[in-house]
Design an enzyme around this catalytic site. Sequence first.
Site, PDB file in Angstrom:
ATOM      1  N   GLY A  54       0.834  -1.201   0.000  1.00 56.96           N
ATOM      2  CA  GLY A  54       0.000   0.000   0.000  1.00 56.96           C
ATOM      3  C   GLY A  54       0.860   1.238   0.000  1.00 56.96           C
ATOM      4  O   GLY A  54       2.061   1.161   0.287  1.00 56.96           O
ATOM      5  N   CYS A  81       5.510  -6.073   1.395  1.00 54.44           N
ATOM      6  CA  CYS A  81       5.859  -4.652   1.365  1.00 54.44           C
ATOM      7  C   CYS A  81       5.243  -3.902   2.551  1.00 54.44           C
ATOM      8  O   CYS A  81       5.615  -4.161   3.689  1.00 54.44           O
ATOM      9  CB  CYS A  81       5.409  -4.101   0.016  1.00 54.44           C
ATOM     10  SG  CYS A  81       6.047  -2.505  -0.336  1.00 54.44           S
ATOM     11  N   TYR A  82       4.275  -3.037   2.336  1.00 46.50           N
ATOM     12  CA  TYR A  82       3.626  -2.354   3.466  1.00 46.50           C
ATOM     13  C   TYR A  82       3.090  -3.395   4.452  1.00 46.50           C
ATOM     14  O   TYR A  82       3.159  -3.207   5.672  1.00 46.50           O
ATOM     15  CB  TYR A  82       2.484  -1.474   2.952  1.00 46.50           C
ATOM     16  CG  TYR A  82       1.663  -0.785   4.033  1.00 46.50           C
ATOM     17  CD1 TYR A  82       2.144   0.343   4.692  1.00 46.50           C
ATOM     18  CD2 TYR A  82       0.400  -1.270   4.378  1.00 46.50           C
ATOM     19  CE1 TYR A  82       1.398   0.969   5.679  1.00 46.50           C
ATOM     20  CE2 TYR A  82      -0.362  -0.642   5.364  1.00 46.50           C
ATOM     21  CZ  TYR A  82       0.147   0.469   6.012  1.00 46.50           C
ATOM     22  OH  TYR A  82      -0.594   1.095   6.981  1.00 46.50           O
ATOM     23  N   HIS A 168       7.886  -7.614  -4.216  1.00 43.25           N
ATOM     24  CA  HIS A 168       6.543  -7.990  -4.685  1.00 43.25           C
ATOM     25  C   HIS A 168       6.612  -9.289  -5.495  1.00 43.25           C
ATOM     26  O   HIS A 168       6.940  -9.255  -6.678  1.00 43.25           O
ATOM     27  CB  HIS A 168       5.966  -6.877  -5.576  1.00 43.25           C
ATOM     28  CG  HIS A 168       5.563  -5.667  -4.806  1.00 43.25           C
ATOM     29  ND1 HIS A 168       4.316  -5.538  -4.240  1.00 43.25           N
ATOM     30  CD2 HIS A 168       6.236  -4.542  -4.498  1.00 43.25           C
ATOM     31  CE1 HIS A 168       4.238  -4.377  -3.616  1.00 43.25           C
ATOM     32  NE2 HIS A 168       5.380  -3.748  -3.757  1.00 43.25           N
ATOM     33  N   GLU A 170       4.258 -10.949  -6.607  1.00 43.08           N
ATOM     34  CA  GLU A 170       3.138 -11.071  -7.540  1.00 43.08           C
ATOM     35  C   GLU A 170       3.392 -10.443  -8.907  1.00 43.08           C
ATOM     36  O   GLU A 170       2.698 -10.752  -9.863  1.00 43.08           O
ATOM     37  CB  GLU A 170       1.869 -10.452  -6.916  1.00 43.08           C
ATOM     38  CG  GLU A 170       1.856  -8.932  -6.787  1.00 43.08           C
ATOM     39  CD  GLU A 170       2.558  -8.406  -5.520  1.00 43.08           C
ATOM     40  OE1 GLU A 170       3.374  -9.148  -4.947  1.00 43.08           O
ATOM     41  OE2 GLU A 170       2.299  -7.262  -5.141  1.00 43.08           O
ATOM     42  N   SER A 222     -21.369  -3.587 -27.752  1.00 43.45           N
ATOM     43  CA  SER A 222     -20.660  -3.046 -28.912  1.00 43.45           C
ATOM     44  C   SER A 222     -20.242  -4.165 -29.852  1.00 43.45           C
ATOM     45  O   SER A 222     -19.899  -3.923 -31.002  1.00 43.45           O
ATOM     46  CB  SER A 222     -19.414  -2.291 -28.448  1.00 43.45           C
ATOM     47  OG  SER A 222     -18.446  -3.217 -27.975  1.00 43.45           O
ATOM     48  N   GLY A 223     -20.257  -5.391 -29.339  1.00 41.64           N
ATOM     49  CA  GLY A 223     -19.767  -6.509 -30.145  1.00 41.64           C
ATOM     50  C   GLY A 223     -18.301  -6.793 -29.839  1.00 41.64           C
ATOM     51  O   GLY A 223     -17.747  -7.784 -30.270  1.00 41.64           O
ATOM     52  N   GLY A 224     -17.648  -5.902 -29.087  1.00 42.77           N
ATOM     53  CA  GLY A 224     -16.260  -6.123 -28.681  1.00 42.77           C
ATOM     54  C   GLY A 224     -16.174  -7.193 -27.607  1.00 42.77           C
ATOM     55  O   GLY A 224     -17.198  -7.646 -27.095  1.00 42.77           O
ATOM     56  N   VAL A 225     -14.955  -7.581 -27.257  1.00 41.84           N
ATOM     57  CA  VAL A 225     -14.763  -8.705 -26.336  1.00 41.84           C
ATOM     58  C   VAL A 225     -15.434  -8.445 -24.975  1.00 41.84           C
ATOM     59  O   VAL A 225     -16.189  -9.279 -24.470  1.00 41.84           O
ATOM     60  CB  VAL A 225     -13.246  -8.967 -26.101  1.00 41.84           C
ATOM     61  CG1 VAL A 225     -13.040 -10.142 -25.171  1.00 41.84           C
ATOM     62  CG2 VAL A 225     -12.538  -9.188 -27.417  1.00 41.84           C
ATOM     63  N   ASP A 226     -15.169  -7.269 -24.395  1.00 46.60           N
ATOM     64  CA  ASP A 226     -15.604  -7.027 -23.019  1.00 46.60           C
ATOM     65  C   ASP A 226     -17.122  -6.976 -22.882  1.00 46.60           C
ATOM     66  O   ASP A 226     -17.702  -7.634 -22.016  1.00 46.60           O
ATOM     67  CB  ASP A 226     -14.984  -5.729 -22.476  1.00 46.60           C
ATOM     68  CG  ASP A 226     -13.485  -5.706 -22.644  1.00 46.60           C
ATOM     69  OD1 ASP A 226     -12.918  -6.782 -22.919  1.00 46.60           O
ATOM     70  OD2 ASP A 226     -12.882  -4.628 -22.512  1.00 46.60           O
ATOM     71  N   SER A 227     -17.775  -6.195 -23.745  1.00 46.64           N
ATOM     72  CA  SER A 227     -19.230  -6.107 -23.610  1.00 46.64           C
ATOM     73  C   SER A 227     -19.890  -7.440 -23.997  1.00 46.64           C
ATOM     74  O   SER A 227     -20.916  -7.822 -23.440  1.00 46.64           O
ATOM     75  CB  SER A 227     -19.803  -4.935 -24.411  1.00 46.64           C
ATOM     76  OG  SER A 227     -19.686  -5.139 -25.789  1.00 46.64           O
ATOM     77  N   SER A 228     -19.284  -8.166 -24.916  1.00 46.61           N
ATOM     78  CA  SER A 228     -19.867  -9.453 -25.329  1.00 46.61           C
ATOM     79  C   SER A 228     -19.801 -10.472 -24.191  1.00 46.61           C
ATOM     80  O   SER A 228     -20.775 -11.187 -23.924  1.00 46.61           O
ATOM     81  CB  SER A 228     -19.116 -10.032 -26.531  1.00 46.61           C
ATOM     82  OG  SER A 228     -19.209  -9.153 -27.609  1.00 46.61           O
ATOM     83  N   LYS A 371      -7.694  -9.042 -19.065  1.00 47.14           N
ATOM     84  CA  LYS A 371      -8.181  -9.350 -20.418  1.00 47.14           C
ATOM     85  C   LYS A 371      -8.087 -10.843 -20.782  1.00 47.14           C
ATOM     86  O   LYS A 371      -9.034 -11.410 -21.311  1.00 47.14           O
ATOM     87  CB  LYS A 371      -7.363  -8.534 -21.428  1.00 47.14           C
ATOM     88  CG  LYS A 371      -7.945  -8.522 -22.819  1.00 47.14           C
ATOM     89  CD  LYS A 371      -9.012  -7.484 -22.919  1.00 47.14           C
ATOM     90  CE  LYS A 371      -9.541  -7.307 -24.302  1.00 47.14           C
ATOM     91  NZ  LYS A 371     -10.455  -6.145 -24.352  1.00 47.14           N
TER      92      LYS A 371
END
Length: 515
Positions: A54, A81-82, A168, A170, A222-228, A371
């Site tokens: 943090g 870390c923190y 870190h 990760e 929209s037909g894009g990956v995220d909204s689909s 993604k």
Amino acid sequence: MAEHIAVLDFGSQYTQVIARRIRELKVLSRIYPYNTKAADLKQAGVKGIILSGGPSSVLSKGSPRPDRKIFQMGLPVLGICYGEQLMAHLLGGKVAKSTHREFGHGTLTIKKKGKLFTGLPKKLRVWNSHGDRLEVLPPGFEAIASTENSPYATIQDAKRNFFGMQFHPEVAHSEMGMEVLGNFILKICKCDHNWSMANYIEHSIKQIRETIGDKRVILGLSGGVDSSVAAALIHRAIGKQLTCVFVDNGLLRLNEREQVEKLYGDHFDLDLRVARKSKLFLDRLAGVSDPERKRKIIGNTFVEVFDEAVTKLKKRGNYAFLAQGTLYPDVIESVSIEGNPAALIKSHHNVGGLPKRMKLKLLEPLRELFKDEVRELGTELGLPKEVVWRQPFPGPGLGVRIMGPIRKSNLDVLRKADAILHEEMMASDLYYQVWQSFCVFLPVKTVGVMGDERTYENVVALRIVESVDAMTADWSRVPYDVLRTISNRIINEVSGCNRVVLDISSKPPGTIEWE
Ligand code: XMP
């Protein structure tokens, strides 16, 4: 909830990355506000606790603190870390202000492997980002690794299974960071592999159903990956309580609207409303050449059309939520000193300001995911490869791929040329290998000859680029044979274009799009 790892969030930009790494280990985890009560964690079925990093200093008054009872639960704790400094500070050690920040790569020298470093080499390149330094270890702790700047880069109390690290594990820049986390989660906390995308879907569906109840949800598709993927997931959860609105702005690719109607309306049997507004958009764009004005007109008109569709729907049903395919990288996490870490939403989406004005609550079922995870989720939900692995397409669509004023005749030329490029990229197996491949319409007429006739037509440019994040890009070395086929086909099959050129500019200094 089933057994899981609790990640207490102290506001690090990496908190979600920790959660993602735990998913990669196929283990269930949950991010909790940093001050969640130990009793609540116990009741939730926690098997181990990670204290995130943090931006605060444990030395500052009011810096975020966990419930001290988490150290009395008998559970393994890993402070990063923190989180490490907090643990040391709260358990009787001493943290001091450092004269300089340790930031960037360092070499971790492991002195004692213990359970945490089992199976790892003696030296590792790790990523640091911290200001304060640990000066005195708390009782029961020992240092098991150091870096150039810190003798206490990793500490442990093996008896209580408490571990702290200043680096870190990760982040991708930390060598074998996954193995370190894996040792903590699998060997020390003894977690089972209880996370899978199928379980994740099941869990999300349950959550969506609980949140929505008998209300209805609107989603701008929209037909894009995220909204689909968001649409497919929400639809799986609540079926016809979801209504998707697809706006045909007249700047779509060849047959794009029909494909969306076929896939979502017919195949997924989704309640899809198509707003056919191409005339409105094209009328407003008439005579406009300036790219920024084009974007503004398209953006504002979209908001207006979407608003109208929502108002109409709200009159007819109990719509209370607006769903968006926001992903984790779209979300900026920040921590406020007194309160819980707050999430701010980047308003890069066209509909960013809409939910408030429309009196709708936001539903963002993908906001924890990255993604590549969204793609995996989409595949699991049965979306076809063409959707899940689709190349990015800008919101203003072909509007920013026609140089100069947008005319219907120019759009027709661009659409046909672009469809040919798409077909040939698919046929040569290059479509999924490049970042983007598209055509740009140039309102420049050049002379040509076809058969015995002289022609005087427009130019189409091919833009085919490779990139990992669109921040930088290079032009793709597409084989000459493929380029020849594309060029021949466009010139022969598309009337209105007699010359094809190839864009060989990298980004920077060029951009991917031409406008
Ligand atoms: P540039 O042209 O800036 O593009 O190198 C980087 C990436 O962003 C996409 N792009 C847009 N996406 N609205 C969008 O939704 C826009 O106005 C826009 N402009 C560019 C572009 O396709 C590329 O992937």
